[in-house]
Design an enzyme around this catalytic site. Structure first.
Site, PDB file in Angstrom:
ATOM      1  N   ASP A  24      -5.389  13.876   1.780  1.00  0.00           N
ATOM      2  CA  ASP A  24      -5.061  14.734   0.641  1.00  0.00           C
ATOM      3  C   ASP A  24      -5.907  14.409  -0.587  1.00  0.00           C
ATOM      4  OD1 ASP A  24      -3.934  12.265   0.189  1.00  0.00           O
ATOM      5  OD2 ASP A  24      -1.895  13.000  -0.126  1.00  0.00           O
ATOM      6  N   LYS A  30       2.181   0.869  -8.370  1.00  0.00           N
ATOM      7  CA  LYS A  30       2.837   1.552  -9.494  1.00  0.00           C
ATOM      8  C   LYS A  30       3.323   0.577 -10.574  1.00  0.00           C
ATOM      9  CE  LYS A  30       3.789   5.567  -6.813  1.00  0.00           C
ATOM     10  NZ  LYS A  30       4.539   6.045  -5.701  1.00  0.00           N
ATOM     11  N   ASP A  52      -6.151  13.989  -5.917  1.00  0.00           N
ATOM     12  CA  ASP A  52      -5.180  13.864  -4.827  1.00  0.00           C
ATOM     13  C   ASP A  52      -4.254  15.073  -4.983  1.00  0.00           C
ATOM     14  OD1 ASP A  52      -2.642  13.389  -3.784  1.00  0.00           O
ATOM     15  OD2 ASP A  52      -2.626  11.262  -4.294  1.00  0.00           O
TER      16      ASP A  52
HETATM   17  P1  GTP Z   1       4.756  12.949   0.278  1.00  0.00           P
HETATM   18  O1  GTP Z   1       5.876  13.159   1.236  1.00  0.00           O
HETATM   19  O2  GTP Z   1       4.678  13.999  -0.768  1.00  0.00           O
HETATM   20  O3  GTP Z   1       4.674  11.543  -0.282  1.00  0.00           O
HETATM   21  O4  GTP Z   1       3.398  13.162   1.092  1.00  0.00           O
HETATM   22  P2  GTP Z   1       2.822  12.475   2.414  1.00  0.00           P
HETATM   23  O5  GTP Z   1       3.705  11.430   2.968  1.00  0.00           O
HETATM   24  O6  GTP Z   1       2.396  13.571   3.318  1.00  0.00           O
HETATM   25  O7  GTP Z   1       1.504  11.858   1.852  1.00  0.00           O
HETATM   26  P3  GTP Z   1       1.197  10.443   1.179  1.00  0.00           P
HETATM   27  O8  GTP Z   1       0.453  10.720  -0.061  1.00  0.00           O
HETATM   28  O9  GTP Z   1       2.421   9.644   1.071  1.00  0.00           O
HETATM   29  O10 GTP Z   1       0.244   9.831   2.298  1.00  0.00           O
HETATM   30  C1  GTP Z   1      -1.168   9.800   2.198  1.00  0.00           C
HETATM   31  C2  GTP Z   1      -1.795  10.412   3.442  1.00  0.00           C
HETATM   32  O11 GTP Z   1      -1.299   9.767   4.607  1.00  0.00           O
HETATM   33  C3  GTP Z   1      -1.473  11.908   3.605  1.00  0.00           C
HETATM   34  O12 GTP Z   1      -2.666  12.559   3.961  1.00  0.00           O
HETATM   35  C4  GTP Z   1      -0.446  11.944   4.728  1.00  0.00           C
HETATM   36  O13 GTP Z   1      -0.595  13.096   5.556  1.00  0.00           O
HETATM   37  C5  GTP Z   1      -0.764  10.697   5.523  1.00  0.00           C
HETATM   38  N1  GTP Z   1       0.437  10.085   6.088  1.00  0.00           N
HETATM   39  C6  GTP Z   1       1.510   9.591   5.428  1.00  0.00           C
HETATM   40  N2  GTP Z   1       2.401   9.071   6.290  1.00  0.00           N
HETATM   41  C7  GTP Z   1       1.878   9.243   7.538  1.00  0.00           C
HETATM   42  C8  GTP Z   1       2.337   8.898   8.862  1.00  0.00           C
HETATM   43  O14 GTP Z   1       3.412   8.350   9.072  1.00  0.00           O
HETATM   44  N3  GTP Z   1       1.510   9.235   9.895  1.00  0.00           N
HETATM   45  C9  GTP Z   1       0.305   9.855   9.702  1.00  0.00           C
HETATM   46  N4  GTP Z   1      -0.436  10.143  10.777  1.00  0.00           N
HETATM   47  N5  GTP Z   1      -0.149  10.184   8.492  1.00  0.00           N
HETATM   48  C10 GTP Z   1       0.628   9.876   7.417  1.00  0.00           C
END
Ligand code: GTP
Length: 364
Positions: free
Chosen positions: A106, A157, A217
């Site tokens: 992202d 954070k 982001d």
């Molecule tokens: P929020 O629910 O809004 O926090 O978003 P997110 O969990 O989709 O994204 P976050 O910013 O927390 O994670 C950063 C990146 O890691 C994003 O591109 C997510 O798609 C990816 N990501 C987060 N958790 C996982 C997971 O458990 N498995 C995989 N494959 N990707 C993950």
């Protein structure tokens, strides 16, 4: 070079846009966000991209297929349950036998991936983390380094006065495959909270790779809007993704615009749309494919996805409308609203600024 892109998260902060669309597939100037990332990686000599899927995996796989259309080789690894950021990479461990990139799916940025790889190979660290300066560190993972770049501390954070740097984790890493070796299989593990601090505690060398320039982001709706605007305006746009920058107005194939409509650039309209008489569109605005904008409607800094119908004299201001919505005559959608897929707004309805409308809602 190989990269693994993490695209398995549910994107909860970006809801309702991500209720039916994975964050990686939300359209940015009418192309999935991930396509902008892939374009950039390819430009920097990344030829194999591994996607770690979990949430709505089929939508991503169906679009990118084997990657040939995008000039790269795409490989997919699916998790049955979310394994967290580092757990997802552990799950794909067998695909890597030399240093490789890991990217949050992202983030879009101006990073020079080749330079980062050269720095990684030269310094002998087990992991290199791209670092970007920010004004307000309190929402980010701060990374403190010694003068020669060696990482000394991670603080997630922090309060403003808790850290001595404004450099934060930019969501791009290079890893030596052996750092994955001792991780548990099929257990959720996070890079930021577990793997990296653990490696540091056990005396491994981790290095920061600072860079400046564009970095965004799209985790939240405001940032998602901002990226669309930046690409449309071109002013702060990262690299070639600004293909529309400077365009006055760009219209897709089969789109018709009434001669009495006014478009104040930058405006991008997709294919098979019709823009009625007396419509005023103020940019930066992007409209997807198959949309109909009724006579006298006014759109001011709006992002409209596909197959949306906007009625006569409707007013939309600085908002997002997702796929297959019907916004009837004389409706108003206020500043900062995010309207999910398949929403119907009855005639003359006013949606107050900042409202999020869940998919399938009938707004009366
Ligand atoms: P929020 O629910 O809004 O926090 O978003 P997110 O969990 O989709 O994204 P976050 O910013 O927390 O994670 C950063 C990146 O890691 C994003 O591109 C997510 O798609 C990816 N990501 C987060 N958790 C996982 C997971 O458990 N498995 C995989 N494959 N990707 C993950």
């Amino acid at each position: 070079m190989k990269a693994i892109v993490l695209v398995g998260g549910e994107g909860t902060r970006l809801r309702p846009l991500t209720c039916q669309t994975p964050k990686a597939m939300v359209p940015v100037v009418n192309r999935p966000f991930l396509e902008h990332m892939v374009e950039r990686l390819k430009k920097h000599a990344v030829d194999t991209i591994v996607l770690t899927l979990c949430y709505l995996p089929e939508l991503i796989q169906k679009y990118f297929k084997d990657g040939a259309r995008f000039g790269v080789k795409m490989v997919y690894i699916e998790e049955k349950v979310p394994l967290g950021t580092a757990g997802a990479v552990k799950n794909a461990e067998c695909l890597f036998d030399e240093p490789f990139f890991v990217l949050n799916g992202d983030v879009l940025c101006d990073l020079d991936y080749g330079a980062m790889m050269r720095a990684h190979l030269a310094c002998g660290a087990v992991a290199t983390i791209a670092l970007i300066p920010v004004e307000d560190v309190t929402q980010f993972g701060v990374v403190e380094t010694a003068p020669e770049g060696r990482i000394t501390r991670f603080v997630e954070k922090p309060k403003a006065n808790e850290v001595g740097t404004n450099m934060v984790n930019a969501g791009t890493y290079i890893l030596d495959p052996h750092v994955l070796r001792d991780m548990p299989r099929n257990k959720p593990v996070s890079f930021e909270r577990q793997l990296f601090p653990g490696l540091l505690a056990s005396g491994e060398r981790l290095t920061g790779f600072p860079f400046t320039g564009y970095w965004i982001d799209i985790g939240k709706p405001d940032n998602y809007m901002e990226l669309n605007y930046h690409l449309l305006i071109g002013a702060r746009s990262p690299g070639k993704a600004s293909s529309v920058a400077g365009a006055v107005v760009e219209l897709g194939q089969g789109t018709s615009v009434d001669p009495g409509a006014i478009m104040d650039a930058p405006v991008v309209v997709g294919e098979r749309c019709s823009i009625g008489a007396g419509v005023v569109i103020k940019g930066p605005t992007v409209i997807g494919n198959g949309c109909r904008i009724g006579p006298g409607a006014r759109l001011d800094r709006v992002i409209v996805w596909n197959n949306v119908s906007i009625g006569k004299n409707a007013r939309l201001e600085h908002c997002i409308v997702a796929n297959n919505c019907l916004v009837n005559d004389n409706c108003c959608i206020g500043e900062g609203c995010v309207v999910g897929d398949d929403v119907k707004v009855t005639p003359s309805c006013v949606i107050q600024p900042g409202t999020k409308v869940w998919p399938g809602t009938l707004v009366t």
